[in-house]
Design an enzyme around this catalytic site. Structure first.
Site, PDB file in Angstrom:
ATOM      1  CD  GLU A  63       6.519   6.153  -1.570  1.00  0.00           C
ATOM      2  OE1 GLU A  63       5.308   6.058  -1.289  1.00  0.00           O
ATOM      3  OE2 GLU A  63       7.292   5.185  -1.578  1.00  0.00           O
TER       4      GLU A  63
HETATM    5  P1  P53 Z   1      -1.064   3.220  -3.090  1.00  0.00           P
HETATM    6  C1  P53 Z   1      -0.089   2.624   2.861  1.00  0.00           C
HETATM    7  C2  P53 Z   1       0.002   3.862   3.471  1.00  0.00           C
HETATM    8  C3  P53 Z   1       0.901   4.803   2.987  1.00  0.00           C
HETATM    9  C4  P53 Z   1       1.714   4.487   1.903  1.00  0.00           C
HETATM   10  O1  P53 Z   1       0.042   3.876  -2.157  1.00  0.00           O
HETATM   11  C5  P53 Z   1       1.629   3.250   1.315  1.00  0.00           C
HETATM   12  C6  P53 Z   1       0.735   2.308   1.787  1.00  0.00           C
HETATM   13  C7  P53 Z   1       0.615   0.972   1.147  1.00  0.00           C
HETATM   14  O2  P53 Z   1      -0.401   1.003   0.183  1.00  0.00           O
HETATM   15  O3  P53 Z   1       2.427   2.852   0.305  1.00  0.00           O
HETATM   16  C8  P53 Z   1       3.349   3.722  -0.302  1.00  0.00           C
HETATM   17  O4  P53 Z   1      -0.332   2.702  -4.266  1.00  0.00           O
HETATM   18  C9  P53 Z   1       4.347   2.857  -1.032  1.00  0.00           C
HETATM   19  C10 P53 Z   1       4.159   2.840  -2.521  1.00  0.00           C
HETATM   20  C11 P53 Z   1       2.693   3.061  -2.843  1.00  0.00           C
HETATM   21  C12 P53 Z   1       2.344   4.468  -2.389  1.00  0.00           C
HETATM   22  O5  P53 Z   1       2.606   4.634  -1.013  1.00  0.00           O
HETATM   23  O6  P53 Z   1      -1.663   2.150  -2.264  1.00  0.00           O
HETATM   24  O7  P53 Z   1       5.682   3.127  -0.700  1.00  0.00           O
HETATM   25  O8  P53 Z   1       4.676   1.634  -3.005  1.00  0.00           O
HETATM   26  O9  P53 Z   1       2.376   2.889  -4.163  1.00  0.00           O
HETATM   27  C13 P53 Z   1       0.900   4.843  -2.646  1.00  0.00           C
HETATM   28  O10 P53 Z   1      -1.996   4.313  -3.452  1.00  0.00           O
END
Ligand code: P53
Length: 476
Positions: free
Chosen positions: A375
């Site tokens: 990611e």
């Molecule tokens: P969103 C916190 C910090 C880093 C990654 O996040 C995180 C989170 C939780 O929000 O989540 C991851 O959608 C996760 C995904 C998520 C993505 O990062 O809050 O593995 O499910 O959607 C982005 O912008």
């Protein structure tokens, strides 16, 4: 031609999670997951966790972007970009609607058979997360989530069913998504999404977190051992949310604060990779007189289920400052400070491409395992104009990160398996439940309130990423 930096079989692709895009929350016998009882929040406004699904609330994950009915169209678009792999999760509640059944739900299994076949049709390798913030809600109400040892068996059974069923279709697996988010046990979000834990007044939140995480790590190790028996060619990794925590200044106290903060967030990786608890954590348990259920048998299990690679997310870096915290104890809910050297997104996420190179070195120095960036990405407000989005800001973010990734490989010798930017198609934000925090190369016509045609529209970054993949990262 100059020699390419990335391997020939480098896994370029994109990443999503079932609960954030599939929708169809009650189709094919699916049960209610923890994501199904979370409302919409915003930057600075936490999502609410409701006591079951309530009639007068809006739950964005119930419909997601309806990938359940659009996946053929969406995978075709991924294939157009040249994806070599596609990371998604298997919604636990499609396979075991309540979580504690003995027999799996055939309709759920069949859905993923078809989804993986559709990927393989285009030579897109599925990369699968087993538990991505979507455990059965029934395991929360009946068992208290992961604070209950019984949940280990439920998860292991679920994993075994998936490994067996998809053994010829899926080679790359991960157990628990961002298992270390729960290092922040003060806010309610991570305990619930990671572990299905709803705290009560008077709970020792921290002790409960360590217990739940231990059971998850045991379950992960058991799954790794079983998976290896089912198919020795499987590659099974962990999944860590990597936000490196810098000292706010070069003061020795800030430095030690940063060491302690890194210990607090990343010991999970030690257990996954080395199969045992780090020394600092054993001392910490002693000092705090935690009474944890960690048996000798568990310790053997951990040793027998070490991961093959480290999957991790990278969005941002943090910085921490020393404010007389006793024992340099780190509280993620209040100890972070802004880093004046980097900019932040509209959601306050600090943009730091060099932090990715640092993180890759940090992992490699400690563990010397292959890394998989599963990611990375830029959540932003997109403006649709003439059926597309000029998302130069997203291109700039990804380009800067890929450049650092290249340096980590070419100059530092990091072993990198692949790169799957997050939310390759717009989906529901995990952190806020918003639709308007978009990451995709593909725009989806849907808003925060659930209105819109669900039409898919490639953004400018779609064409850009296709060229990146085509050139194996040489043209950015
Ligand atoms: P969103 C916190 C910090 C880093 C990654 O996040 C995180 C989170 C939780 O929000 O989540 C991851 O959608 C996760 C995904 C998520 C993505 O990062 O809050 O593995 O499910 O959607 C982005 O912008």
């Amino acid at each position: 031609m100059t020699r390419e930096v990335f391997k020939h079989d480098f896994l370029w692709g994109g990443a999503v999670a079932a609960h954030q895009l599939e929708g169809a929350w009650q189709e094919g016998g699916k049960g209610v997951s923890v994501a199904d009882v979370m409302t919409v929040g915003a930057h600075g406004v936490p999502r609410r966790i409701t006591d079951g699904v309530l009639a007068d609330e809006y739950y964005p994950n119930h419909e997601g972007i309806d990938f359940y009915h659009h996946y053929k169209e969406d995978i075709k678009l991924f294939a157009e970009m040249g994806f070599k792999c596609f990371r998604t999760s298997i919604a636990w509640t499609r396979i075991f609607p309540k979580g504690d059944e003995c027999e799996p739900n055939e309709a759920g299994l069949k859905f993923y058979d078809e989804l993986f076949d559709e990927c393989l049709k285009y030579n897109i390798e599925p990369v699968v997360t087993l538990s991505h913030f979507e455990m059965p809600f029934h395991l929360v109400t009946e068992y208290g989530g992961w604070k209950n040892r019984k949940v280990i068996d439920f998860f292991v059974n679920f994993s075994e069913v998936c490994f067996k069923r998809y053994q010829t279709k899926v080679k790359y697996w991960m157990t628990f998504n961002e298992i270390n988010n729960q290092a922040n046990y003060v806010d309610d979000f991570a305990p619930f999404t990671n572990s299905g834990i709803v705290y009560k007044e008077g709970d020792n939140r921290e002790e409960i977190m360590y217990q739940a995480a231990h059971y998850e790590l045991v379950a992960a190790a058991k799954a790794v051992a079983i998976g290896r028996k089912i198919n020795p060619n499987f590659e099974i990794g962990c999944m860590i949310a990597m936000c490196p925590i810098y000292p706010a200044t070069c003061s020795p106290d800030d430095m030690l604060m940063s060491v302690s903060a890194m210990h607090t967030r990343y010991w999970f990786t030690d257990v996954h990779v080395k199969g045992s608890y780090p020394k600092h954590l054993k001392k910490y348990f002693e000092r705090n007189q935690f009474n944890l259920d960690i048996t000798l048998e568990d310790e053997e299990v951990l040793k027998g289920g070490c991961v093959d690679y480290i999957g991790f997310s990278y969005y941002m870096s943090f910085a921490v400052s020393y404010q007389n915290q006793a024992h340099y104890k780190y509280d993620e809910s209040k100890d972070l400070v802004a880093n004046p050297y980097v900019e932040a997104s509209d959601w306050g996420w600090q943009i730091d491409p060099k932090g990715l190179r640092y993180a890759m070195n940090w992992f490699t120095d400690r563990y010397d395992l292959p890394l998989f960036i599963v990611e990375n990405g830029f959540g932003a407000l997109d403006k649709l104009e003439n059926d597309t989005v000029q998302d130069d800001y997203r291109i700039a973010y990804l380009k800067a990160h890929i450049e650092q990734m290249k340096l980590a490989v070419s100059e530092d010798g990091v072993d990198l398996m692949g790169y799957t930017p997050w939310g390759c198609i717009d989906l529901i934000s995990a952190g806020t439940g918003e639709m308007k925090k978009r990451y995709g190369f593909i725009y989806v016509d849907r808003d925060n309130e659930g209105n819109g045609s669900l039409k898919r529209l490639p953004k400018k970054s779609f064409d850009w990423y296709r060229e990146v993949i085509k050139s194996n990262g040489e043209v950015l």
